[in-house]
Design a protein around this motif. Sequence first.
Motif, short mmCIF file in Angstrom:
data_model
loop_
_atom_site.label_atom_id
_atom_site.label_comp_id
_atom_site.label_asym_id
_atom_site.label_seq_id
_atom_site.Cartn_x
_atom_site.Cartn_y
_atom_site.Cartn_z
N CYS A 79 0.83 -1.20 0.00
CA CYS A 79 0.00 0.00 0.00
C CYS A 79 0.86 1.25 0.00
CB CYS A 79 -0.94 -0.01 1.20
SG CYS A 79 -2.06 1.39 1.25
N ARG A 80 1.89 1.28 0.84
CA ARG A 80 2.77 2.45 0.89
C ARG A 80 3.50 2.64 -0.43
NH1 ARG A 80 2.87 4.61 5.81
NH2 ARG A 80 2.37 3.31 7.61
N LEU A 81 3.95 1.54 -1.04
CA LEU A 81 4.64 1.64 -2.32
C LEU A 81 3.70 2.17 -3.40
CD1 LEU A 81 7.31 1.08 -3.82
CD2 LEU A 81 6.40 -1.18 -4.39
N LEU A 82 2.45 1.70 -3.39
CA LEU A 82 1.47 2.18 -4.35
C LEU A 82 1.25 3.69 -4.20
CD1 LEU A 82 -0.69 1.71 -6.52
CD2 LEU A 82 -2.30 1.16 -4.68
N PHE A 83 1.07 4.14 -2.97
CA PHE A 83 0.86 5.57 -2.74
C PHE A 83 2.10 6.38 -3.09
CE2 PHE A 83 -3.05 4.35 -0.93
CZ PHE A 83 -3.82 5.48 -0.66
N GLN A 84 3.28 5.81 -2.85
CA GLN A 84 4.52 6.50 -3.23
C GLN A 84 4.59 6.70 -4.73
OE1 GLN A 84 8.73 5.38 -1.84
NE2 GLN A 84 8.70 4.50 -3.90
N GLU A 85 4.34 5.63 -5.48
CA GLU A 85 4.42 5.73 -6.93
C GLU A 85 3.33 6.64 -7.49
OE1 GLU A 85 7.09 4.44 -8.67
OE2 GLU A 85 7.69 4.20 -6.58
N CYS A 86 2.17 6.67 -6.85
CA CYS A 86 1.12 7.61 -7.25
C CYS A 86 1.59 9.04 -7.02
CB CYS A 86 -0.16 7.34 -6.46
SG CYS A 86 -1.06 5.86 -7.00
N TYR A 87 2.20 9.27 -5.86
CA TYR A 87 2.72 10.59 -5.53
C TYR A 87 3.71 11.05 -6.60
CZ TYR A 87 5.54 14.15 -3.13
OH TYR A 87 6.21 15.30 -2.83
N ILE A 98 8.30 -6.54 -2.87
CA ILE A 98 8.54 -5.36 -3.72
C ILE A 98 9.20 -5.81 -5.02
CG2 ILE A 98 9.82 -3.20 -3.95
CD1 ILE A 98 9.53 -2.75 -1.00
N PRO A 99 8.66 -5.43 -6.17
CA PRO A 99 9.24 -5.85 -7.45
C PRO A 99 10.62 -5.25 -7.68
CG PRO A 99 7.01 -4.99 -7.72
CD PRO A 99 7.45 -4.63 -6.34
N THR A 100 11.41 -5.92 -8.49
CA THR A 100 12.74 -5.43 -8.85
C THR A 100 12.62 -4.06 -9.50
OG1 THR A 100 13.50 -7.69 -9.21
CG2 THR A 100 14.81 -5.92 -10.19
N GLY A 101 13.49 -3.17 -9.08
CA GLY A 101 13.49 -1.82 -9.65
C GLY A 101 12.73 -0.80 -8.83
N TYR A 102 12.05 -1.28 -7.78
CA TYR A 102 11.28 -0.37 -6.92
C TYR A 102 11.79 -0.46 -5.49
CZ TYR A 102 7.88 0.01 -10.73
OH TYR A 102 7.26 0.24 -11.94
N GLN A 103 11.56 0.58 -4.73
CA GLN A 103 11.88 0.58 -3.31
C GLN A 103 11.11 1.71 -2.63
OE1 GLN A 103 15.99 1.51 -2.57
NE2 GLN A 103 15.94 3.43 -3.70
N LEU A 104 10.91 1.59 -1.34
CA LEU A 104 10.34 2.70 -0.58
C LEU A 104 11.46 3.72 -0.40
CD1 LEU A 104 8.17 0.82 2.07
CD2 LEU A 104 7.36 2.23 0.17
#
Length: 219
Positions: free
Chosen positions: A21-29, A128-134
């Motif tokens: 959820c946090r990663l989704l909101f981060q990428e939306c941001y 968390i998928p490869t290429g992404y991070q919080l």
Amino acid sequence: MSVTTTCRDLSELLPAAQIACRLLFQECYKTGIRNIFITETYRSQERQNYLYAQGRTRPGAIVTWTLNSNHKSRLAWDIAVAPPQSLYDIATLNKVGAIARKLGITWGGDWTGNIDRPHFEVKATWRIPTGYQLEGEVIVPSNSKMQVQLIVKDKEEITMNTWNPASPAMQTAAEAFLAQAVKDGIIQESHLKDLQNKQMTTDRLLGLYITIDQRRAAK
């Protein structure tokens, strides 16, 4: 907790769902979607039964088609859109859904038959998928009066006056910025490789920053 009370507490979800959820909101941001908020996380079986009864044995419109939701498994969350857009603005939810797909998050908008655009869920084994991070502290709003925020502590900003190619922190920040631009299709990967190989001049890097910002603003 009463069956009529909605839980919006992210900490009530399992760790995998919290991170997703946090990663989704981060990428939306990062793409400019900052007017979304959580409307429900964990849901007890008693509340699920209560909602299922609505429109069937209890007055009101049908709001769920199942007695077995991943909300009660602590692996799902619902979102909505803040004013002035409508609460379940389709255009915004579709954009969030597209981001969720890239992150391996199941989006209810992709379901056939019972489409549920505000709904997102993961399996307990999600990673968390490869290429992404919080990238910092992600503020996930639980009401329409707040906006999504990403707080990156101790991040060195790259400006015309402060860019220092010898700074490891700045090099890392610059690589992350260009890598995202490559992923978004804004620039060619050759620019990133030149930066990584120490073949990037300060003027060229700053020019890329301006170009990337302008193209993102135009979207």
